[in-house]
Scaffold this motif. Structure first.
Motif, PDB file in Angstrom:
ATOM      1  N   ASP A  60       0.770  -1.252  -0.091  1.00 20.07           N
ATOM      2  CA  ASP A  60      -0.197  -0.128   0.059  1.00 20.07           C
ATOM      3  C   ASP A  60       0.846   1.009   0.015  1.00 20.07           C
ATOM      4  O   ASP A  60       2.049   1.372   0.389  1.00 20.07           O
ATOM      5  N   ARG A  61       0.463   2.371  -0.654  1.00 21.07           N
ATOM      6  CA  ARG A  61       1.035   3.591  -0.387  1.00 21.07           C
ATOM      7  C   ARG A  61       1.323   4.174   0.720  1.00 21.07           C
ATOM      8  O   ARG A  61       2.169   4.876   1.139  1.00 21.07           O
ATOM      9  N   ALA A  62       0.312   3.785   1.724  1.00 15.97           N
ATOM     10  CA  ALA A  62       0.488   4.261   3.150  1.00 15.97           C
ATOM     11  C   ALA A  62       0.764   3.038   3.949  1.00 15.97           C
ATOM     12  O   ALA A  62      -0.481   2.191   4.232  1.00 15.97           O
ATOM     13  N   GLN A  67       3.762  -4.274   6.716  1.00 14.17           N
ATOM     14  CA  GLN A  67       4.573  -3.835   5.576  1.00 14.17           C
ATOM     15  C   GLN A  67       5.341  -2.440   6.195  1.00 14.17           C
ATOM     16  O   GLN A  67       6.552  -2.191   5.656  1.00 14.17           O
ATOM     17  N   GLU A  71       9.642  -2.155   5.649  1.00 17.28           N
ATOM     18  CA  GLU A  71      10.078  -0.874   5.177  1.00 17.28           C
ATOM     19  C   GLU A  71      11.083  -0.547   6.000  1.00 17.28           C
ATOM     20  O   GLU A  71      12.136   0.049   5.610  1.00 17.28           O
TER      21      GLU A  71
END
Length: 249
Positions: A60-62, A67, A71
């Motif tokens: 997801d972008r956010a 996740q 990251e």
């Protein structure tokens, strides 16, 4: 009389035996493999692969939860590679540095967190793969191959001119340095992991309930530091090989 009473008392205490040098051997042809090292290594690899799969399955972008954690780990490992190798050449080495760090960290934590002594083997016992000298030497040799590959890829045969810099008199010392790098990497990791497990085992033997817990927590911290040191030094050696010995401007 005093020692007799102590010996009798210890016979009633469930002791954590410390086995050094005993292994579960798998015979393949003329070779003997340390079975317990492969079993725990496969478990660590499986956990890492499954975590990576689920952490990157739906991006997801956010980012949230797993996740976001993945990251964060990636940025941390990229910083290690960038700081040691250089901003222009670090990207291709991030997978190697990350793999080394995560495998060593997972192996160390597997030895510190999982009560392997509850699983009985015909010979030896399950433990962290990094408390076996064969594992740490193999990881160190991979680093040696990595920085030789890095130097030869960038500078060709001119890479070997580094052995006579700044003067040919240092040729034996510069050659010896390439042997001491993997030795220091392997024995540092092996010695620290083995010492940590022995200390926890001895404390468990003497005071089985509460006292070993702070030592185990300290062991987790030390295990993380060892993974960081190994991966940082590996990146530093690769960065040194890429500095441009023998390269003409």
């Amino acid at each position: 009389m005093y020692y007799t009473n102590i010996d009798n008392l210890l016979t009633y205490i469930p002791m954590s035996s410390v086995e050094v040098g005993k292994h579960l051997y798998w015979q393949i042809g003329n070779y003997k493999l340390h079975g317990q090292v492969f079993l725990v290594s496969w478990l660590v690899i499986a956990v890492l692969v499954i975590t990576a799969f689920y952490g990157t399955r739906k991006l997801d972008r956010a980012p949230e939860s797993l996740q976001n954690f993945m990251e964060f780990i990636l940025e941390f490992l990229q910083d290690i590679a960038k700081n040691q190798i250089g901003e222009h050449e670090y990207r291709q080495w991030v997978p190697y540095i990350s793999t080394i760090f995560l495998f060593i960290l997972g192996s160390n934590w597997a030895g510190a967190l999982i009560p392997w002594k509850l699983i009985q083997l015909p010979e030896g016992e399950l433990a962290a793969p990094t408390n076996d000298i064969n594992t740490t030497v193999a990881l160190s040799l991979l680093t040696s191959l990595a920085y030789f590959y890095a130097g030869l890829t960038k500078n060709g045969l001119g890479y070997f001119s580094r052995y006579i810099e700044p003067t040919p008199v240092l040729l034996p010392i510069n050659i010896l340095e390439d042997f001491t790098k993997p030795l220091s990497l392997s024995f540092r990791l092996f010695g620290n992991v083995l010492a940590d497990e022995l200390v926890v085992s001895v404390f468990t033997l003497l005071v089985p309930i509460l006292i070993p817990l702070p030592v185990m927590i300290l062991g987790l911290f030390a295990s993380s530091i060892q993974a960081l040191i190994f991966s940082t030094l590996s990146a530093a050696y690769i960065g040194e090989a890429l500095e441009g010995h023998g390269e003409s401007d």
